[in-house]
Design a protein around this motif. Sequence first.
Motif, short mmCIF file in Angstrom:
data_model
loop_
_atom_site.label_atom_id
_atom_site.label_comp_id
_atom_site.label_asym_id
_atom_site.label_seq_id
_atom_site.Cartn_x
_atom_site.Cartn_y
_atom_site.Cartn_z
N MET A 262 -84.98 -18.14 -1.76
CA MET A 262 -85.59 -18.95 -0.70
C MET A 262 -86.93 -18.34 -0.29
N ILE A 263 -87.92 -19.17 -0.12
CA ILE A 263 -89.28 -18.69 0.11
C ILE A 263 -89.40 -17.86 1.38
N PHE A 264 -88.67 -18.22 2.44
CA PHE A 264 -88.78 -17.45 3.67
C PHE A 264 -88.23 -16.04 3.49
N GLN A 265 -87.22 -15.89 2.65
CA GLN A 265 -86.69 -14.56 2.39
C GLN A 265 -87.68 -13.71 1.59
N ALA A 266 -88.39 -14.36 0.66
CA ALA A 266 -89.41 -13.66 -0.09
C ALA A 266 -90.52 -13.16 0.84
N ILE A 267 -90.87 -13.99 1.83
CA ILE A 267 -91.86 -13.57 2.82
C ILE A 267 -91.35 -12.36 3.60
N ARG A 268 -90.08 -12.41 4.02
CA ARG A 268 -89.53 -11.28 4.76
C ARG A 268 -89.54 -10.01 3.91
N GLN A 269 -89.26 -10.15 2.64
CA GLN A 269 -89.24 -8.99 1.75
C GLN A 269 -90.63 -8.40 1.57
N GLN A 270 -91.65 -9.26 1.44
CA GLN A 270 -92.99 -8.77 1.11
C GLN A 270 -93.87 -8.53 2.33
N GLN A 271 -93.54 -9.13 3.47
CA GLN A 271 -94.22 -8.91 4.75
C GLN A 271 -95.75 -9.06 4.67
N PRO A 272 -96.24 -10.20 4.21
CA PRO A 272 -97.70 -10.37 4.11
C PRO A 272 -98.37 -10.38 5.48
N LEU A 273 -99.58 -9.86 5.53
CA LEU A 273 -100.39 -9.90 6.74
C LEU A 273 -101.23 -11.18 6.71
N VAL A 274 -101.02 -12.04 7.69
CA VAL A 274 -101.75 -13.31 7.77
C VAL A 274 -102.75 -13.24 8.90
N HIS A 275 -104.02 -13.29 8.54
CA HIS A 275 -105.11 -13.26 9.52
C HIS A 275 -105.37 -14.70 9.97
N CYS A 276 -105.15 -14.97 11.25
CA CYS A 276 -105.30 -16.32 11.80
C CYS A 276 -106.51 -16.37 12.72
#
Length: 254
Positions: A1-15
Amino acid sequence: MIFQAIRQQQPLVHCITNYVVANFQANGLLAIGASPVMADDPNEVEEMVSIASALLLNIGTLNERTRKSMLLAGKKANAQGIPVVLDPVGAGATTFRKQTVQQLLAEIHFAVIRCNAGELAAMTNTAWQQKGVDSGDGTIDLVAEAKQLAQRQHCIVIVTGERDLITDGEQVEWLTGGHVQMTAITGTGCLLSAICGAAYTVGNKPFQQLAQTLALYKKVAEQAIATPAIGDFQLAILNELHAFSKVGDVSCTL
């Protein structure tokens, strides 16, 4: 699941985003394990975006200072191969917004444009009656215009609404589901744009990653509506995002 991949990789999103939704966006990114940073001063955006995984440009509360910051950060992100997401909030509502979006599209390469039908109309010069920053009314061939925009800008275009459309100019996919309550509070579309930035970074199949993001976001709405009180609904969205990011096996997602 894509949200789990995000949790695993913890990308920094500059908003570089609008002040109406900045807190909700930051908390939504944190809920799925991403790291938000909301820096928008021209004196630091180039340095900040250099350490980010993705950049979001959201014009919801646009002004000359943030316009300058968006151009600086976007060009720096392009130079360093960092994906940039555009959320052209209310793009057709005023001349200033439309001109700014045109400038951004001309000077920055976007990996993703996430918009509603009215904003798509503004970017493709289709007749439309914008209602402030809401979608408004008009008639548009969503598939044809979204594909044309994707081809012209060499990016993925997402048009959200009762049904969501995603296209890279060739592939087209529709996503159904969700709940109309998402339109009754501020920030749900803006948060989705930020999450799209995170999702883009965590694999090598961005179209599939973003399509999965749209599908899951609709499931979040369907789960959150179990808490129907409007004041609690926003909190329920954060809770559901967190829950979806923590179940199952990441290895089967991308």
